[in-house]
Design a protein around this motif. Structure first.
Motif, PDB file in Angstrom:
ATOM      1  N   ASP A 125       0.809  -1.214   0.000  1.00 17.97           N
ATOM      2  CA  ASP A 125       0.000   0.000   0.000  1.00 17.97           C
ATOM      3  C   ASP A 125       0.843   1.265   0.000  1.00 17.97           C
ATOM      4  N   GLU A 126       1.785   1.358   0.942  1.00 24.28           N
ATOM      5  CA  GLU A 126       2.590   2.568   1.137  1.00 24.28           C
ATOM      6  C   GLU A 126       4.052   2.188   1.356  1.00 24.28           C
ATOM      7  N   LYS A 154       6.958   9.356   0.824  1.00 26.22           N
ATOM      8  CA  LYS A 154       5.600   8.833   0.598  1.00 26.22           C
ATOM      9  C   LYS A 154       5.178   8.906  -0.868  1.00 26.22           C
ATOM     10  N   ASP A 155       6.060   9.447  -1.740  1.00 19.81           N
ATOM     11  CA  ASP A 155       5.769   9.519  -3.165  1.00 19.81           C
ATOM     12  C   ASP A 155       6.475   8.414  -3.961  1.00 19.81           C
ATOM     13  N   TYR A 182       4.260   0.262  -5.104  1.00 18.65           N
ATOM     14  CA  TYR A 182       3.417   0.917  -4.098  1.00 18.65           C
ATOM     15  C   TYR A 182       2.138   1.471  -4.729  1.00 18.65           C
ATOM     16  N   ASN A 198      -0.766   3.129  -3.285  1.00 13.98           N
ATOM     17  CA  ASN A 198      -1.345   4.436  -2.955  1.00 13.98           C
ATOM     18  C   ASN A 198      -0.588   5.619  -3.554  1.00 13.98           C
ATOM     19  N   PRO A 199       0.754   5.657  -3.506  1.00 17.95           N
ATOM     20  CA  PRO A 199       1.432   6.778  -4.162  1.00 17.95           C
ATOM     21  C   PRO A 199       1.147   6.842  -5.662  1.00 17.95           C
ATOM     22  N   ARG A 218      -2.280   8.248  -6.133  1.00 16.69           N
ATOM     23  CA  ARG A 218      -2.300   9.682  -5.812  1.00 16.69           C
ATOM     24  C   ARG A 218      -1.720  10.535  -6.932  1.00 16.69           C
TER      25      ARG A 218
END
Length: 116
Positions: A37-38, A44-45, A73, A75-76, A79
């Motif tokens: 996920d992360e 976090k990117d 990953y 989620n990044p 996003r």
């Protein structure tokens, strides 16, 4: 943020792996590709990470180690992308990028080759 199920994201990763030529996939040694996920840590990117010892750095005594890991990953990626097609394209680039690290290809060389 793009809305995408974990299953659909994992399918995008599988599709990206399927696009890698079999001749190259056959050379990958002791490495798994996982979806997380992360990323851990401060970045976090981060879209992907190669965690292991590149084939070019393994000596004659290398062996018996846990598999290297390629982490993609979710989620990044969701996003930063604008739509599902953008996600699929970014996943494909990330998969190739991290596989390249398994073969000892640096970020600098990847950028020279146009894989930014």
């Amino acid at each position: 943020m793009v809305e995408m199920t974990r299953e659909d994201f994992e399918k995008a990763v599988e599709d990206a792996i399927d696009e890698v030529p079999d001749e190259l996939l056959d050379l990958i040694d002791n490495c798994v590709i996982l979806v997380e996920d992360e990323p851990e840590g401060d970045d976090k990117d981060l879209l992907g990470l190669y965690d292991g010892v590149a084939l070019t750095e393994r000596g004659d005594l290398w062996g018996g180690a846990l598999p290297d890991r390629i982490l993609i990953y979710m989620n990044p990626t969701l996003r930063m992308c604008e739509d599902v097609e953008d996600v699929r394209d970014e996943v494909a680039i990330t998969v190739v990028h991290e596989i390249a690290h398994h073969f000892g290809i640096s970020d600098e060389r990847l950028h020279e080759l146009g894989w930014d």
